[in-house]
Motif scaffolding. Sequence first.
Motif, PDB file in Angstrom:
ATOM      1  N   MET A 183     -27.452 -19.199  -3.900  1.00 37.84           N
ATOM      2  CA  MET A 183     -26.572 -18.709  -4.968  1.00 37.84           C
ATOM      3  C   MET A 183     -25.895 -17.417  -4.520  1.00 37.84           C
ATOM      4  O   MET A 183     -26.481 -16.547  -3.896  1.00 37.84           O
ATOM      5  N   LYS A 184     -24.622 -17.286  -4.864  1.00 32.91           N
ATOM      6  CA  LYS A 184     -23.905 -16.071  -4.535  1.00 32.91           C
ATOM      7  C   LYS A 184     -24.459 -14.918  -5.368  1.00 32.91           C
ATOM      8  O   LYS A 184     -24.852 -15.080  -6.503  1.00 32.91           O
ATOM      9  N   ASN A 185     -24.463 -13.711  -4.775  1.00 32.54           N
ATOM     10  CA  ASN A 185     -24.922 -12.566  -5.532  1.00 32.54           C
ATOM     11  C   ASN A 185     -23.950 -12.270  -6.668  1.00 32.54           C
ATOM     12  O   ASN A 185     -22.735 -12.410  -6.523  1.00 32.54           O
ATOM     13  N   LYS A 186     -24.492 -11.869  -7.784  1.00 27.50           N
ATOM     14  CA  LYS A 186     -23.648 -11.557  -8.922  1.00 27.50           C
ATOM     15  C   LYS A 186     -22.771 -10.367  -8.577  1.00 27.50           C
ATOM     16  O   LYS A 186     -23.239  -9.326  -8.129  1.00 27.50           O
ATOM     17  N   LYS A 187     -21.476 -10.522  -8.807  1.00 25.68           N
ATOM     18  CA  LYS A 187     -20.522  -9.480  -8.464  1.00 25.68           C
ATOM     19  C   LYS A 187     -20.660  -8.297  -9.404  1.00 25.68           C
ATOM     20  O   LYS A 187     -20.707  -8.443 -10.615  1.00 25.68           O
ATOM     21  N   LYS A 188     -20.749  -7.082  -8.838  1.00 22.81           N
ATOM     22  CA  LYS A 188     -20.868  -5.875  -9.649  1.00 22.81           C
ATOM     23  C   LYS A 188     -19.503  -5.550 -10.250  1.00 22.81           C
ATOM     24  O   LYS A 188     -18.478  -5.665  -9.591  1.00 22.81           O
ATOM     25  N   ARG A 228     -26.942 -23.008 -15.777  1.00 22.33           N
ATOM     26  CA  ARG A 228     -26.363 -21.662 -15.823  1.00 22.33           C
ATOM     27  C   ARG A 228     -25.974 -21.175 -14.441  1.00 22.33           C
ATOM     28  O   ARG A 228     -24.901 -20.598 -14.242  1.00 22.33           O
ATOM     29  N   VAL A 229     -26.848 -21.417 -13.457  1.00 20.21           N
ATOM     30  CA  VAL A 229     -26.553 -20.998 -12.086  1.00 20.21           C
ATOM     31  C   VAL A 229     -25.340 -21.738 -11.541  1.00 20.21           C
ATOM     32  O   VAL A 229     -24.498 -21.177 -10.840  1.00 20.21           O
ATOM     33  N   LEU A 230     -25.224 -23.003 -11.908  1.00 10.46           N
ATOM     34  CA  LEU A 230     -24.109 -23.817 -11.404  1.00 10.46           C
ATOM     35  C   LEU A 230     -22.761 -23.350 -11.933  1.00 10.46           C
ATOM     36  O   LEU A 230     -21.720 -23.715 -11.369  1.00 10.46           O
ATOM     37  N   LYS A 231     -22.756 -22.543 -12.990  1.00 13.81           N
ATOM     38  CA  LYS A 231     -21.483 -22.015 -13.491  1.00 13.81           C
ATOM     39  C   LYS A 231     -20.890 -21.007 -12.521  1.00 13.81           C
ATOM     40  O   LYS A 231     -19.679 -20.763 -12.512  1.00 13.81           O
ATOM     41  N   ASN A 232     -21.735 -20.398 -11.695  1.00 10.82           N
ATOM     42  CA  ASN A 232     -21.273 -19.331 -10.796  1.00 10.82           C
ATOM     43  C   ASN A 232     -21.336 -19.697  -9.318  1.00 10.82           C
ATOM     44  O   ASN A 232     -21.017 -18.865  -8.468  1.00 10.82           O
ATOM     45  N   THR A 233     -21.755 -20.899  -9.006  1.00 10.03           N
ATOM     46  CA  THR A 233     -21.866 -21.272  -7.597  1.00 10.03           C
ATOM     47  C   THR A 233     -21.709 -22.772  -7.436  1.00 10.03           C
ATOM     48  O   THR A 233     -21.863 -23.532  -8.398  1.00 10.03           O
ATOM     49  N   ASP A 234     -21.391 -23.198  -6.228  1.00  9.20           N
ATOM     50  CA  ASP A 234     -21.265 -24.622  -5.944  1.00  9.20           C
ATOM     51  C   ASP A 234     -22.636 -25.250  -5.783  1.00  9.20           C
ATOM     52  O   ASP A 234     -23.601 -24.587  -5.366  1.00  9.20           O
ATOM     53  N   ALA A 235     -22.724 -26.550  -6.050  1.00  9.13           N
ATOM     54  CA  ALA A 235     -24.004 -27.252  -5.951  1.00  9.13           C
ATOM     55  C   ALA A 235     -24.573 -27.154  -4.536  1.00  9.13           C
ATOM     56  O   ALA A 235     -25.782 -27.032  -4.342  1.00  9.13           O
ATOM     57  N   MET A 240     -36.301 -16.992  -7.362  1.00  5.16           N
ATOM     58  CA  MET A 240     -36.178 -18.187  -6.529  1.00  5.16           C
ATOM     59  C   MET A 240     -34.705 -18.538  -6.278  1.00  5.16           C
ATOM     60  O   MET A 240     -34.319 -18.930  -5.171  1.00  5.16           O
ATOM     61  N   SER A 241     -33.879 -18.390  -7.316  1.00  8.19           N
ATOM     62  CA  SER A 241     -32.469 -18.751  -7.165  1.00  8.19           C
ATOM     63  C   SER A 241     -31.740 -17.811  -6.213  1.00  8.19           C
ATOM     64  O   SER A 241     -30.729 -18.176  -5.635  1.00  8.19           O
TER      65      SER A 241
END
Length: 751
Positions: free
Chosen positions: A1-6, A630-637, A671-672
């Motif tokens: 998963m990409k890190n959440k952008k600040k 929820r994670v899939l909203k911000n990253t590709d599968a 884990m994500s």
Amino acid sequence: MKNKKKDFLRTIVENDLKSGKYKEIVTRFPPEPNGFPHIGHAKSISINFGIARDYNGHCNLRMDDTNPTKEDTKYVEALEDAVRWLGFDWGENLYFTSDYFSQIYDYAVQLIKMGKAYVDSLSEDKIREYRGTVTQPGKRSKYANRSVEENLDLFERMKKGEFKDGEHVLRAKIDMGAANMKMRDPLLYRIRHAHHFRAGDAWSIYPMYDFAHCLSDYIEGVTHSICTLEFENNRDIYDWVLDTLALKPPRPYQYEFARLNINYTVMSKRKLLELVEGGYVNGWDDPRLPTIAGYRRRGYTPESILNFCEQIGIAKANSVVDVAQLEFSIRDDLNTKVPRVMCVMDPLKVTIVNYEGSEEIEAPYYPHDVPKEGSRKIPFSKELYIERADFEENPPKGYFRLTPKQPVRLRHGYIITCKEIIKDANGNIVEIKAQYYPDSKSGTKDTSGIKVKSAIQWVSAAEAKKVEIRLYDRLFKTEAPEGIEDLNPNSLQIIKNALIEPAVILEKPDERFQFERQGYFYTDPVDYSDAHPVFNKIVGLKDSWAKKEKPKQQTTQPKVKQVQIDGEITPMTEKQKKVFEKYTDTLKLNNEVANTLARDAFLCDFFEEALSTCNAPVTLSNIVVNEVARVLKNTDAEALKFSPVHIAQLAKMIEEDIISSKIAKQVFEDMSKSGENPTQIVEAKGLVQISDPAQILPVIDEVIANNPDNVAKYKAGNNKLFGFFVGQVLKKTGGKANPKIVNELVKQKLI
């Protein structure tokens, strides 16, 4: 998963700390106390207090009380109450701009002495005319040539109250040809002969926002003055005042973010005041208003509003947020918190002809996918009431509730069949004579052989409690409302004679409830009493407006099968319908979860693979639909750092009571981000759930010993405090204590 952008504001703060520009971060929330705060203020509160919290600084609460004609103590109290309710604390840092009136006046005198400010005697219309246009420079007033001595004398006399309102103003001398029209000799002071709610009648002149704001920030030691985009052009004045006065560093700097705009909503305090004073709504706390007081009275939680603010993020460009996103936030928050109960809003009498006597049916407050304990006894008798819409004499296709030929299950109870329809003289149905099947009771082995496709809510006629229901809808009927002409005439519907199961009133398990198949409701904090219970509708189970606004399908489109979901008919393909039926009938997933999985091919495959490793369908589906989605909203599968096997391991630990559902969320987040095995995360961080009573009892004893007043109140009948004791125990154990065991032990200790 990409890190959440600040967000860009936190990036600025971090850079300022790294460079040593500031030793401590100080922000401020500076509302004008001329109205009740709204959802836009909630975003500003969360940003300013949130940044201060995140970087170990502090946030000042400052009332910008520079306009005595509009401000009032009641608005100050409403602002303080809103900040507290949202969970923030300003400590000792509560200030008023009026605290600094003397200092601000002295700064104005300093500018006059520097030749950077003058008293202007032009009329308001002339000042506006002389300002020029975007394409034409302005014209400076002839009064700008007054001497320093004359300006000082006039300004002093303005302060003493020798002139009428509007007779003179104090202006900065900057540039009448500036491209930024805000810099064309802006006003610094105006005369106002009005009583100030704090300063009394001590002042006859009051500073303008642009002059007072930057100086108040400086006086308080604010480092980052964060405001909305409409103040972007004002930043030049902000900097000019501080730079011209050459104030000793460190000094504050202004940064702008996009204000919150929501469709079907007005955010203008002027328009909100018009609604309140015109009697179009019932005060500032009307549940239809976007005020924090309104959301609070409607039943929204602080968590739902803060989650909403976090989800929409902090942007640099203005945009409009769909109000459905806010409604989703409260649904998402309440889904795992509130008890489910039965309420009948439009009662239709049902008499069970082959039933005699009465009984009590034990029913859980929470569905199996909500990790909370609690149940109640529902009275069952010969005479019941069901929702009128749950019976159709001539049902349309796809109708799965009670009909003359179709049986239905009474939620938590028995299957019934219609035997006779009773009508009045006008042909209206007034009663249903029904037959029940004794061997079909929920929770027991059903040997009736009757197949039903739906369950409906009901209440026992003798024991049901009469309640008032207030059904709130959107206040405006158009996406971009301008004013009262756009009001929704159906924004409030009051039902006086709804019926609810008695435990809701007599046992009071909570203040918020899900009325099954109806929506989420809240006990009105103003009008509710045991003698006259009143419930406000917080939000429906689904976005009914989205359904209303969907364009009509072309008649040339192929027809699809339809499936009944929580009382709504939603199109599904044949394949999706089969998956849905498998998940609800065989795996016993709730309709909402099954619906999501059936419609999303990736989530469905992910769930199936995890299920092949761990046979815990309810727990697994809950994680997949809520966390994985929820994670899939911000990253590709393809970029997911965890696999179905990881999720299966996580579910297994929940099932075996190794970790709690709350800890599982923390493990999932780790884990994500890392892709590490969840079992290793639990072991490395010592997150194993505490289920040994010997370890939990000392904590319970400590909580009880530290709260003797609450113990006394609980034993005197305030059962709501039970949740307080459980929450304190869980908090002291860092969320590691097994909630089920904590509930039982606390119950034993408080007897």
